[in-house]
Enzyme design. Structure first.
Site, PDB file in Angstrom:
ATOM      1  N   ASN A   1       0.778  -1.119   0.022  1.00  9.11           N
ATOM      2  CA  ASN A   1       0.000  -0.082   0.081  1.00  9.11           C
ATOM      3  C   ASN A   1       1.041   1.264   0.129  1.00  9.11           C
ATOM      4  O   ASN A   1       1.432   1.609   1.120  1.00  9.11           O
ATOM      5  CB  ASN A   1      -0.902  -0.167   1.292  1.00  9.11           C
ATOM      6  CG  ASN A   1      -1.939   1.221   1.287  1.00  9.11           C
ATOM      7  OD1 ASN A   1      -1.829   2.167   0.420  1.00  9.11           O
ATOM      8  ND2 ASN A   1      -2.518   1.224   2.446  1.00  9.11           N
TER       9      ASN A   1
ATOM     10  N   ARG B   1      -2.381  -1.939  -3.500  1.00  6.47           N
ATOM     11  CA  ARG B   1      -3.750  -1.321  -3.177  1.00  6.47           C
ATOM     12  C   ARG B   1      -3.841  -0.236  -4.232  1.00  6.47           C
ATOM     13  O   ARG B   1      -2.725   0.638  -4.185  1.00  6.47           O
ATOM     14  CB  ARG B   1      -3.707  -1.151  -1.839  1.00  6.47           C
ATOM     15  CG  ARG B   1      -5.015  -0.397  -1.341  1.00  6.47           C
ATOM     16  CD  ARG B   1      -4.921   0.061  -0.180  1.00  6.47           C
ATOM     17  NE  ARG B   1      -6.040   0.953   0.257  1.00  6.47           N
ATOM     18  CZ  ARG B   1      -6.121   2.093   0.893  1.00  6.47           C
ATOM     19  NH1 ARG B   1      -4.836   2.917   1.149  1.00  6.47           N
ATOM     20  NH2 ARG B   1      -7.201   2.819   1.351  1.00  6.47           N
TER      21      ARG B   1
ATOM     22  N   HIS C   1     -12.754   2.163   0.753  1.00 10.56           N
ATOM     23  CA  HIS C   1     -12.430   1.148   1.885  1.00 10.56           C
ATOM     24  C   HIS C   1     -13.311  -0.150   1.157  1.00 10.56           C
ATOM     25  O   HIS C   1     -13.560  -0.993   2.097  1.00 10.56           O
ATOM     26  CB  HIS C   1     -13.143   1.384   3.080  1.00 10.56           C
ATOM     27  CG  HIS C   1     -12.483   2.577   3.793  1.00 10.56           C
ATOM     28  ND1 HIS C   1     -13.223   3.311   4.600  1.00 10.56           N
ATOM     29  CD2 HIS C   1     -11.311   2.711   4.147  1.00 10.56           C
ATOM     30  CE1 HIS C   1     -12.440   4.448   5.285  1.00 10.56           C
ATOM     31  NE2 HIS C   1     -11.109   3.902   4.749  1.00 10.56           N
TER      32      HIS C   1
ATOM     33  N   ARG D   1     -11.329  14.403   9.009  1.00 14.44           N
ATOM     34  CA  ARG D   1     -12.451  14.893   8.002  1.00 14.44           C
ATOM     35  C   ARG D   1     -13.576  15.277   8.398  1.00 14.44           C
ATOM     36  O   ARG D   1     -14.105  14.372   9.292  1.00 14.44           O
ATOM     37  CB  ARG D   1     -12.499  13.766   6.828  1.00 14.44           C
ATOM     38  CG  ARG D   1     -11.152  13.492   6.074  1.00 14.44           C
ATOM     39  CD  ARG D   1     -11.322  12.551   4.844  1.00 14.44           C
ATOM     40  NE  ARG D   1     -10.285  11.908   4.465  1.00 14.44           N
ATOM     41  CZ  ARG D   1      -9.912  10.810   4.306  1.00 14.44           C
ATOM     42  NH1 ARG D   1     -10.949   9.741   4.796  1.00 14.44           N
ATOM     43  NH2 ARG D   1      -8.731  10.153   3.944  1.00 14.44           N
TER      44      ARG D   1
ATOM     45  N   GLU E   1      -7.344  -6.177   4.709  1.00 21.59           N
ATOM     46  CA  GLU E   1      -7.309  -5.911   3.237  1.00 21.59           C
ATOM     47  C   GLU E   1      -5.977  -6.681   2.607  1.00 21.59           C
ATOM     48  O   GLU E   1      -6.078  -6.914   1.586  1.00 21.59           O
ATOM     49  CB  GLU E   1      -7.104  -4.209   3.178  1.00 21.59           C
ATOM     50  CG  GLU E   1      -8.423  -3.503   3.745  1.00 21.59           C
ATOM     51  CD  GLU E   1      -8.183  -2.290   4.316  1.00 21.59           C
ATOM     52  OE1 GLU E   1      -7.659  -2.202   5.354  1.00 21.59           O
ATOM     53  OE2 GLU E   1      -8.518  -1.229   3.658  1.00 21.59           O
TER      54      GLU E   1
END
Ligand code: ADP
Length: 396
Positions: A8, A89, A178, A238, A382
């Site tokens: 990633n 990813r 996600h 965020r 993941e």
């Protein structure tokens, strides 16, 4: 023996996990942070040991070289040829990809084109790809898109109610994110439910970034992130959903410029913005317990926003068989799960099993048998999805 590395690559970081795919065990994992700085940090875990080094790392190429050198020096692999493939990813696959793909020139061109939707991430993924390609040219490469799982959303869920031409001409729509986590967690829940033909699952991925998804019969029907990950839940930094007129007001009345404002909404809002304490949930929770009113307010807004999405998805799914908590907060915060479930209990008939919630470890059911909805904690994985897709597509 086939070894696959799941990667990633971020703008200044590179996370990795090397798998032995015969039994899917993780041989080594780690992260290189602050790439491009004199004091970059290389953390690698191997054989129960964690080594942390600070050193200068100029760019991703150098980071990959350092990683691969370390694998050899520490005898983690005898030769780089043992690494048969790299699974990357990729945050944004747009409407091009509803599943993982072997990386070729066309895929690289698409990832590059989609950098306008993910300006920090997609260029970093490409840099990571080229660094590995140079270092291990014999290894295959696969892209696993964070958006792919949500490509099953229907237009009624992904079209924004703005003039349609913006979708037609500029592909402005909800893409979600996600997806790899929502796929993994909802698949685990289906397994735990005994793989029924029909299932209605809500996944709450609550980490530094957060999103919820509604998964019907294994298919994502809605998710809370949007055109970008700024939409939906309140997150660490965020804002999540917001009346767009706030933006106009801040520009017109407060004289701010758009770039500054978007940066505030991405990096200075959410838990950090409201609490003024931290973006880290643990810090905010601690401050709230010690009587900090704004920290308490931040945590309360966060919970309200989570339950609002669960309510929406409960209706959209026509009920719910199971809710799953995952990611940093979802997996680890006993009090968040308890608080969220108590806010839902009257409406959904959820009866929490306090013992399992508080003292259980890892993947588990945290509701009592008489609860109308099952609730699980599912540690997300993941990297395993990335490694599995890579193995499958390259037929390793
Ligand atoms: P990301 O992968 O999006 O960077 P993570 O999934 O690692 O984020 O989640 C990070 C968040 O999880 C942080 O807000 C952190 O405070 C929170 N977290 C981690 N452990 C705990 C814990 N034991 N209790 C409460 N929150 C936790």
């Amino acid at each position: 023996m086939s070894k696959i590395i799941a990667v990633n690559a971020g703008s200044s970081s590179l996370k990795f996990q090397l798998f032995e795919m015969d039994d899917e065990h993780v041989i080594t994992s780690g992260v290189i942070e602050r790439i491009g700085f004199e004091d970059a940090i290389f953390t690698i875990k191997y054989d129960g040991e964690k080594v942390i080094k600070k050193l200068e790392i100029k760019d991703h190429s150098q980071a990959v070289e350092l990683l691969l050198d370390t694998l050899i020096k520490r005898n983690i692999v005898a030769s780089l040829d043992e690494i048969k493939a790299v699974g990357h990813r990729v945050v944004q696959g747009g409407s091009y990809y509803n599943q993982s793909v072997i990386i070729d020139e066309q895929v690289l061109a698409h990832i590059d084109e989609l950098k306008k939707l993910a300006p920090l991430h997609n260029p970093a993924h490409l840099t990571g790809y080229y660094a590995f390609e140079k270092a291990i040219p014999s290894a295959g490469a696969v892209a696993v898109f964070d958006t792919a799982f949500h490509q099953t959303l229907k237009p009624k869920c992904y079209i924004y109610p703005i003039p349609y031409r913006f979708y037609q001409e500029h592909k402005i729509r909800k893409y979600g994110a996600h997806g790899t986590s929502h796929f993994y967690v909802s698949s685990r829940v289906r397994d735990l439910l005994g793989n029924p033909e029909h299932s209605k699952i809500i996944v709450a991925h609550l980490g530094a970034g957060g999103s919820l998804s509604a998964v019907k019969d294994g298919i994502s029907i809605n998710t809370s992130m949007g055109f970008t990950p700024l939409a939906g839940l309140m997150m660490g930094t965020r804002s999540g959903d917001l009346d767009p007129s706030v933006i106009d007001y801040m520009i017109e009345q407060l004289g701010m410029d758009m770039k500054e404002l978007i940066s505030i909404l991405n990096k200075e809002s959410g838990l950090l913005g409201v609490s003024g304490v931290s973006s880290d949930f643990r810090d905010v929770e601690r401050a709230a317990i010690h009587g900090n009113e704004r920290a308490k307010l931040a945590v309360d807004i966060f919970f309200r926003r989570v339950i609002a999405y669960i309510g929406r998805y409960f209706i959209a799914l026509g009920g719910v068989d199971a809710i799953a908590f995952t990611a940093g907060i979802g997996e680890n915060s006993v009090t968040s799960r308890k608080e969220i479930l108590s806010l839902l209990s009257e409406a959904l008939g959820i009866i929490i099993d306090d013992e399992a919630n508080e003292f259980g470890k890892g993947e588990r059911l945290i509701t009592k048998p008489e609860s109308k909805v099952k609730v699980y904690v599912i540690p997300t994985n993941e990297e395993l999805v990335i490694a599995r897709d890579t193995k499958r597509l390259l037929a390793l």
